[in-house]
Enzyme design. Structure first.
Site, PDB file in Angstrom:
ATOM      1  N   ARG A 149      -2.455 -12.437  -2.900  1.00  0.00           N
ATOM      2  CA  ARG A 149      -2.177 -12.378  -1.466  1.00  0.00           C
ATOM      3  C   ARG A 149      -3.340 -11.697  -0.768  1.00  0.00           C
ATOM      4  NH1 ARG A 149       0.470  -8.464   1.993  1.00  0.00           N
ATOM      5  NH2 ARG A 149       1.218  -9.496   3.878  1.00  0.00           N
TER       6      ARG A 149
ATOM      7  N   ASP B 105       2.130   2.901  10.445  1.00  0.00           N
ATOM      8  CA  ASP B 105       0.718   2.943  10.815  1.00  0.00           C
ATOM      9  C   ASP B 105       0.510   3.981  11.909  1.00  0.00           C
ATOM     10  OD1 ASP B 105       0.198   0.921   9.017  1.00  0.00           O
ATOM     11  OD2 ASP B 105       0.394  -0.669  10.512  1.00  0.00           O
TER      12      ASP B 105
ATOM     13  N   HIS C 239       5.234   2.937   4.528  1.00  0.00           N
ATOM     14  CA  HIS C 239       4.530   3.804   5.464  1.00  0.00           C
ATOM     15  C   HIS C 239       4.658   3.253   6.874  1.00  0.00           C
ATOM     16  CE1 HIS C 239       1.740   0.524   4.691  1.00  0.00           C
ATOM     17  NE2 HIS C 239       1.116   0.839   5.813  1.00  0.00           N
TER      18      HIS C 239
ATOM     19  N   HIS D  48       6.929  -0.137   6.791  1.00  0.00           N
ATOM     20  CA  HIS D  48       6.726  -1.402   6.090  1.00  0.00           C
ATOM     21  C   HIS D  48       6.014  -1.143   4.777  1.00  0.00           C
ATOM     22  CE1 HIS D  48       3.345  -0.591   8.775  1.00  0.00           C
ATOM     23  NE2 HIS D  48       2.566  -1.262   7.944  1.00  0.00           N
TER      24      HIS D  48
END
Length: 337
Positions: free
Chosen positions: A277, A210, A208, A266
């Site tokens: 993570r 941002d 996607h 990204h």
């Protein structure tokens, strides 16, 4: 959105010398030089790593510890902070359009009153501890974002050096903080996840861009972030808990720089690791009623405005009505496009 057939990964040892190198910008350098480095990175990749940013490690560590403490709680306790509608705790479901991923998260409005209220369910035993950590982190990262935006404006030759940053300094800024927690993905062999076919990887957060102006992100020492560059190549970002990673958002591309900057695609993968993570992303956004249009310096007779003016509320509504991978940019192109 889980990507059924992701583009090929940039694998270790495979055409290694041909892979693009992701830019790093040292903010402690001469200001004019740093401004030009930032502009070049924003134009060519839309993504760069920032070092010597001035945010103390204790500020980041406090926020990370509070986040990990929350995510370590039993599911029934975490659900008290949800659902994410839009703010609060969410698990797997991303947004309202069927996108899912191997992730749990907390989405926070960055206004102090909202954080204090949400902290009552995030850390019911000591809510002020969470709200203090979040408030300190948000203020520190906002200053980094403003400094970067000011240098972007300077590097572009803008008459108003605060043309971008004043939008997120506004008391009605719609900026948000997202805490993402990705479970470890253990493979049967000790090899790194980037050495395995894409089909064996789990998508934590689908590909996607941002929608906001700018994203400033930090994470722990677990890999997983990938940036889409040079057509159809995914480049893995080496984790660095001491640095921030910055990416251009849609608003900065489509309106404010008239297409000169690149809103980078990204994604996050759940990689082969012994621990989860954690990423903490500050999304810098203008007030909802703010009209977004290019800097005057970005519009010339040879390069007319590529996109019509719009409010952030209008763009946000259009963005949230689509799935992660769907393009929003075409909705706002001018008629001559």
């Amino acid at each position: 959105m889980v990507v059924a057939s992701p583009p090929p990964l940039a694998r270790t040892g495979e055409k290694k010398l041909l892979l693009p190198k992701l830019p790093t910008v040292d903010l402690s350098g001469p200001r004019a030089d740093v401004a030009q480095q930032i502009v070049k990175a924003a134009e060519t990749v839309g993504f760069f790593k920032v070092t010597h940013h001035g945010v103390g490690p204790a500020t980041v560590s406090r926020m990370a510890q509070e986040s990990l403490g929350f995510f370590a709680r039993p599911d029934h306790e975490k659900k008290r902070a949800g659902p994410a509608d839009p703010f609060g705790y969410g698990c797997r479901n991303i947004g309202f359009n069927g996108d899912v991923g191997e992730v749990e998260y907390v989405l926070l409005n960055t206004h102090p009153g909202s954080i204090a209220q949400r902290s009552l369910t995030i850390n019911s035993t000591d809510p002020t501890k969470f709200s203090s950590a979040a408030g300190g982190y948000i203020e520190a990262v906002k200053e980094v974002a403003c400094e970067i935006l000011d240098m972007m404006a300077e590097g572009l030759g803008a008459t108003d050096a605060e043309a971008f940053s004043k939008l997120i300094r506004d008391v009605d800024s719609d900026s948000v903080l997202r805490l993402n927690h990705y479970p470890p993905f253990l493979l049967p062999s000790p090899s790194s996840a980037v050495d395995h076919p894409a089909a064996e990887l789990k998508v934590g957060f689908g590909a996607h861009t941002d929608p906001q102006i700018l994203t400033v992100l930090t994470s722990n020492d677990v890999a997983g972030l990938q940036v889409h560059v040079d057509g159809d190549v995914w480049v893995s970002v080496a984790p660095d808990p001491t640095a921030f990673f910055v990416n251009v958002g849609d608003v900065l591309q489509v309106a404010m720089t008239n297409g000169r900057f690149v809103s980078v695609k990204h994604r996050a993968l759940n990689v082969n690791a012994a621990k989860p993570r954690l990423s903490m992303a500050y999304f810098a956004a203008p007030p909802l009623n703010c009209t977004i249009s290019p800097l005057p310096e970005m519009v010339t007779p040879s390069r007319p405005s590529l996109y019509r003016a719009f409010t952030w509320a209008e763009y946000k509504k259009a963005s949230y009505s689509l799935r992660l991978g769907d393009s929003r940019l075409d909705l706002f192109k001018t008629q001559q496009q």
